[in-house]
Design a protein around this motif. Structure first.
Motif, PDB file in Angstrom:
ATOM      1  N   GLY A  74      -4.302  16.966  10.218  1.00  0.00           N
ATOM      2  CA  GLY A  74      -5.688  17.013  11.097  1.00  0.00           C
ATOM      3  C   GLY A  74      -6.533  16.267  10.874  1.00  0.00           C
ATOM      4  N   GLU A  75      -6.626  15.762   9.626  1.00  0.00           N
ATOM      5  CA  GLU A  75      -7.635  14.801   8.890  1.00  0.00           C
ATOM      6  C   GLU A  75      -7.431  13.278   8.908  1.00  0.00           C
ATOM      7  OE1 GLU A  75      -9.993  14.199   4.741  1.00  0.00           O
ATOM      8  OE2 GLU A  75      -8.502  15.853   4.997  1.00  0.00           O
ATOM      9  N   GLN A  76      -8.138  12.517   9.515  1.00  0.00           N
ATOM     10  CA  GLN A  76      -8.150  10.988   9.527  1.00  0.00           C
ATOM     11  C   GLN A  76      -8.195  10.600   8.100  1.00  0.00           C
ATOM     12  OE1 GLN A  76      -9.411   8.471  12.813  1.00  0.00           O
ATOM     13  NE2 GLN A  76     -10.564   7.480  11.231  1.00  0.00           N
ATOM     14  N   ILE A  77      -7.107   9.897   7.571  1.00  0.00           N
ATOM     15  CA  ILE A  77      -7.369   9.483   6.119  1.00  0.00           C
ATOM     16  C   ILE A  77      -7.590   7.974   6.135  1.00  0.00           C
ATOM     17  CG2 ILE A  77      -5.857  11.368   5.384  1.00  0.00           C
ATOM     18  CD1 ILE A  77      -3.644   9.231   4.963  1.00  0.00           C
ATOM     19  N   SER A  78      -7.125   6.995   7.272  1.00  0.00           N
ATOM     20  CA  SER A  78      -7.099   5.732   7.215  1.00  0.00           C
ATOM     21  C   SER A  78      -7.495   5.188   8.705  1.00  0.00           C
ATOM     22  CB  SER A  78      -5.920   5.155   6.561  1.00  0.00           C
ATOM     23  OG  SER A  78      -6.205   3.718   6.280  1.00  0.00           O
ATOM     24  N   ALA A  79      -8.118   4.270   8.764  1.00  0.00           N
ATOM     25  CA  ALA A  79      -8.377   3.378   9.928  1.00  0.00           C
ATOM     26  C   ALA A  79      -8.802   2.093  10.183  1.00  0.00           C
ATOM     27  CB  ALA A  79      -9.596   4.528  10.839  1.00  0.00           C
ATOM     28  N   ILE A  80      -8.402   1.238  10.855  1.00  0.00           N
ATOM     29  CA  ILE A  80      -8.980  -0.223  10.934  1.00  0.00           C
ATOM     30  C   ILE A  80      -9.225  -0.350  12.410  1.00  0.00           C
ATOM     31  CG2 ILE A  80      -7.356  -1.038   9.409  1.00  0.00           C
ATOM     32  CD1 ILE A  80      -5.634  -2.040  11.629  1.00  0.00           C
ATOM     33  N   GLY A  81     -10.026  -1.624  12.637  1.00  0.00           N
ATOM     34  CA  GLY A  81     -10.350  -1.973  13.964  1.00  0.00           C
ATOM     35  C   GLY A  81      -9.399  -3.033  14.259  1.00  0.00           C
ATOM     36  N   ARG A  82      -9.957  -4.243  14.834  1.00  0.00           N
ATOM     37  CA  ARG A  82      -8.903  -5.351  15.159  1.00  0.00           C
ATOM     38  C   ARG A  82      -8.071  -5.714  13.941  1.00  0.00           C
ATOM     39  NH1 ARG A  82      -9.470 -10.343  18.986  1.00  0.00           N
ATOM     40  NH2 ARG A  82      -7.515  -9.983  20.045  1.00  0.00           N
ATOM     41  N   GLY A  83      -6.925  -6.012  14.278  1.00  0.00           N
ATOM     42  CA  GLY A  83      -5.906  -6.541  13.148  1.00  0.00           C
ATOM     43  C   GLY A  83      -4.534  -6.403  13.500  1.00  0.00           C
ATOM     44  N   ILE A  84      -3.915  -5.918  12.288  1.00  0.00           N
ATOM     45  CA  ILE A  84      -2.296  -5.581  12.576  1.00  0.00           C
ATOM     46  C   ILE A  84      -1.821  -4.323  12.082  1.00  0.00           C
ATOM     47  CG2 ILE A  84      -1.661  -8.098  12.970  1.00  0.00           C
ATOM     48  CD1 ILE A  84      -0.742  -8.048   9.949  1.00  0.00           C
ATOM     49  N   CYS A  85      -1.147  -3.605  12.646  1.00  0.00           N
ATOM     50  CA  CYS A  85      -0.449  -2.438  11.987  1.00  0.00           C
ATOM     51  C   CYS A  85       1.014  -2.770  11.630  1.00  0.00           C
ATOM     52  CB  CYS A  85      -0.502  -1.223  13.189  1.00  0.00           C
ATOM     53  SG  CYS A  85       0.104   0.566  12.523  1.00  0.00           S
ATOM     54  N   VAL A  86       1.306  -2.419  10.403  1.00  0.00           N
ATOM     55  CA  VAL A  86       2.642  -2.888   9.798  1.00  0.00           C
ATOM     56  C   VAL A  86       3.457  -1.557   9.568  1.00  0.00           C
ATOM     57  CG1 VAL A  86       3.815  -4.017   7.969  1.00  0.00           C
ATOM     58  CG2 VAL A  86       1.751  -4.821   8.782  1.00  0.00           C
ATOM     59  N   LEU A  87       4.587  -1.423  10.215  1.00  0.00           N
ATOM     60  CA  LEU A  87       5.439  -0.149   9.662  1.00  0.00           C
ATOM     61  C   LEU A  87       6.583  -0.787   8.813  1.00  0.00           C
ATOM     62  CD1 LEU A  87       5.767   1.480  13.362  1.00  0.00           C
ATOM     63  CD2 LEU A  87       4.261   1.835  11.515  1.00  0.00           C
ATOM     64  N   LEU A  88       6.623  -0.454   7.645  1.00  0.00           N
ATOM     65  CA  LEU A  88       7.495  -0.967   6.662  1.00  0.00           C
ATOM     66  C   LEU A  88       8.684  -0.044   6.372  1.00  0.00           C
ATOM     67  CD1 LEU A  88       7.475  -3.618   4.984  1.00  0.00           C
ATOM     68  CD2 LEU A  88       6.660  -2.293   3.029  1.00  0.00           C
ATOM     69  N   GLY A  89       9.877  -0.463   6.270  1.00  0.00           N
ATOM     70  CA  GLY A  89      11.115   0.047   5.794  1.00  0.00           C
ATOM     71  C   GLY A  89      11.530  -0.592   4.694  1.00  0.00           C
ATOM     72  N   ILE A  90      11.801   0.259   3.646  1.00  0.00           N
ATOM     73  CA  ILE A  90      12.397  -0.454   2.395  1.00  0.00           C
ATOM     74  C   ILE A  90      13.877   0.066   2.391  1.00  0.00           C
ATOM     75  CG2 ILE A  90      12.215  -0.705  -0.073  1.00  0.00           C
ATOM     76  CD1 ILE A  90       9.326   0.389   0.507  1.00  0.00           C
ATOM     77  N   SER A  91      14.595  -1.130   1.867  1.00  0.00           N
ATOM     78  CA  SER A  91      16.163  -0.712   1.735  1.00  0.00           C
ATOM     79  C   SER A  91      16.663  -0.693   0.270  1.00  0.00           C
ATOM     80  CB  SER A  91      17.070  -1.877   2.466  1.00  0.00           C
ATOM     81  OG  SER A  91      17.161  -2.892   1.538  1.00  0.00           O
ATOM     82  N   LEU A  92      17.806  -0.091   0.050  1.00  0.00           N
ATOM     83  CA  LEU A  92      18.459   0.078  -1.282  1.00  0.00           C
ATOM     84  C   LEU A  92      18.401  -1.094  -2.074  1.00  0.00           C
ATOM     85  CD1 LEU A  92      21.435   2.301  -0.702  1.00  0.00           C
ATOM     86  CD2 LEU A  92      19.659   2.831  -2.409  1.00  0.00           C
ATOM     87  N   GLU A  93      18.533  -2.481  -1.287  1.00  0.00           N
ATOM     88  CA  GLU A  93      18.920  -3.630  -2.242  1.00  0.00           C
ATOM     89  C   GLU A  93      17.576  -4.589  -2.272  1.00  0.00           C
ATOM     90  OE1 GLU A  93      21.698  -5.621   0.324  1.00  0.00           O
ATOM     91  OE2 GLU A  93      23.286  -4.482  -0.413  1.00  0.00           O
ATOM     92  N   ASP A  94      16.475  -3.997  -1.651  1.00  0.00           N
ATOM     93  CA  ASP A  94      15.356  -4.846  -1.772  1.00  0.00           C
ATOM     94  C   ASP A  94      14.535  -5.050  -3.323  1.00  0.00           C
ATOM     95  OD1 ASP A  94      15.036  -5.403   0.930  1.00  0.00           O
ATOM     96  OD2 ASP A  94      13.780  -3.494   1.003  1.00  0.00           O
ATOM     97  N   THR A  95      14.167  -6.208  -3.534  1.00  0.00           N
ATOM     98  CA  THR A  95      13.792  -6.731  -4.996  1.00  0.00           C
ATOM     99  C   THR A  95      12.507  -7.230  -4.715  1.00  0.00           C
ATOM    100  OG1 THR A  95      14.748  -8.955  -4.817  1.00  0.00           O
ATOM    101  CG2 THR A  95      16.163  -7.160  -5.699  1.00  0.00           C
TER     102      THR A  95
END
Length: 209
Positions: free
Chosen positions: A17-38
Motif C-alpha cells: 500500500g506504500e509507493q516506494i518508487s516512481a518515474i515520469g516520462r521514460g521507460i519501465c523495464v521488467l527483467l527476467g534473469i536466467s540460470l545461464e546469465d553471466t
C-alpha cells in the motif's frame, strides 16, 4: 536474460500500500534473469536498454532517440516470471536464476545501469516483494529484448550476415558449375554426330573412354 521495455509517461511501484518508487516520462523495464546469465549477458542488456530508440527527435521523427538521448528516467522491476516455460497450462520457472543468486545479479545490473547513465534517473522496485506495478504505457510501445544465448554466435547479426554471404557464394559456384560442365559434355556429342555416318552403335563406341 529477458527484458520487456515499455515506453511510459509515468510508472510506479507500490508495496504493502506504500509507493516506494516512481518515474515520469521514460521507460519501465521488467527483467527476467536466467540460470545461464553471466556478466556478458548483463552488459549486453544494459547497452541495449539504454540505447533502444523508442522516442521521437526534436523534429518529431519516430524511433530516433534513446532514453539517454532524451535524459528521461528508467524504472526497473525484477520479474522472474519472464523465464516461464509452460507445462501444459501450468507455468514452470526452473530456468529462472534462484532467488539468492538472482538478487545479487540484479543489484549488479542496477549498478551497471547507473554507471552507464545518470544514477539519479535509475529507479527500481523491491526485489522479492509482492509489488503492484503501475504503468502508463505511451503509444502503446512495448519492446521485448533477449540476450544472445551463451555460445550462440549464429544469433549475432554480423555473424549471420557472413554466413549468408558464404552461402550465396556457394550457390553461385554451384550455378556456374553445371552450366560449364554441360557445355563440355555437349561439345563431344556434336563432334561425334558430325563425324559419324554409321549406326548408333558406332557412335556410342567412339564415345567410350
Amino acid at each position: 536474460m529477458k527484458a520487456v521495455v515499455q515506453r511510459v509517461t509515468r510508472a510506479s511501484v507500490t508495496v504493502g500500500g506504500e509507493q516506494i518508487s516512481a518515474i515520469g516520462r521514460g521507460i519501465c523495464v521488467l527483467l527476467g534473469i536466467s540460470l545461464e546469465d553471466t556478466q556478458k549477458e548483463l552488459e549486453h542488456m544494459v547497452r541495449k536498454i539504454l540505447n533502444l530508440r523508442v522516442f521521437e527527435d526534436e523534429s518529431g521523427k519516430h524511433w530516433s532517440k534513446s532514453v539517454m538521448d532524451k535524459q528521461y528516467e528508467v524504472l526497473c522491476v525484477s520479474q522472474f516470471t519472464l523465464q516461464c516455460v509452460l507445462k501444459g497450462n501450468k507455468p514452470d520457472f526452473h530456468l529462472a536464476m534462484p532467488s539468492e543468486q538472482a538478487e545479487s545479479f540484479y543489484k549488479g545490473f542496477l549498478e551497471q545501469l547507473r554507471k552507464a547513465y545518470r544514477p539519479e534517473l535509475i529507479k527500481d522496485g523491491k526485489f522479492g516483494a509482492y509489488m503492484q506495478v503501475h504503468i502508463q504505457n505511451d503509444g502503446p510501445v512495448t519492446i521485448e529484448l533477449e540476450s544472445p544465448a551463451p555460445g550462440a554466435a549464429a544469433s549475432d547479426p554480423k555473424q549471420l550476415s557472413k554466413l549468408e554471404k558464404q552461402q550465396q557464394r556457394k550457390e553461385k559456384t554451384r550455378a556456374k558449375g553445371p552450366s560449364e560442365s554441360s557445355k563440355e559434355r555437349s561439345a563431344p556429342r556434336k563432334e561425334d554426330r558430325s563425324a559419324s555416318s554409321g549406326a548408333e552403335g558406332d557412335v556410342s563406341s567412339e564415345r567410350e573412354p
